[in-house]
Design a protein around this motif. Sequence first.
Motif, short mmCIF file in Angstrom:
data_model
loop_
_atom_site.label_atom_id
_atom_site.label_comp_id
_atom_site.label_asym_id
_atom_site.label_seq_id
_atom_site.Cartn_x
_atom_site.Cartn_y
_atom_site.Cartn_z
N TYR A 160 -2.97 -15.30 3.31
CA TYR A 160 -3.43 -15.98 4.52
C TYR A 160 -2.92 -15.19 5.71
O TYR A 160 -1.71 -15.03 5.89
N ASP B 164 -9.16 -19.02 8.21
CA ASP B 164 -9.86 -19.26 6.94
C ASP B 164 -11.18 -19.96 7.25
O ASP B 164 -11.26 -21.19 7.28
N SER C 272 -13.75 -20.39 5.55
CA SER C 272 -14.31 -21.20 4.47
C SER C 272 -13.87 -22.66 4.58
O SER C 272 -14.52 -23.55 4.02
N GLN C 273 -12.76 -22.91 5.29
CA GLN C 273 -12.25 -24.27 5.43
C GLN C 273 -12.14 -24.69 6.90
O GLN C 273 -11.45 -25.65 7.23
N TRP D 78 -4.73 -28.45 2.89
CA TRP D 78 -5.36 -27.13 2.80
C TRP D 78 -4.98 -26.49 1.47
O TRP D 78 -3.86 -26.67 0.98
N PRO E 80 -8.23 -20.59 -0.74
CA PRO E 80 -9.68 -20.49 -0.92
C PRO E 80 -10.09 -19.70 -2.17
O PRO E 80 -11.22 -19.80 -2.61
N GLU E 81 -9.17 -18.97 -2.74
CA GLU E 81 -9.48 -18.18 -3.95
C GLU E 81 -9.28 -18.99 -5.23
O GLU E 81 -10.11 -18.96 -6.12
#
Length: 53
Positions: free
Chosen positions: A13, A19, A21-22, A37, A40-41
């Motif tokens: 991060y 990020d 994606s979020q 949180w 994301p992977e």
Amino acid sequence: MSKWECTVCGWVYDPQVGDASQGIQPGTPFEDLPDDWVCPECGAPKDMFEEIV
């Protein structure tokens, strides 16, 4: 701002990137990420990250 690495998959991060994606905006420190949180992977929780020094 420090970068933080997922101890499960190695994803990093970078607060300067955020990020997308979020919905985390660039410039958001790791400490300010929501408690729910996740990486994301791999989906690891926030407490599975370690600060890169």
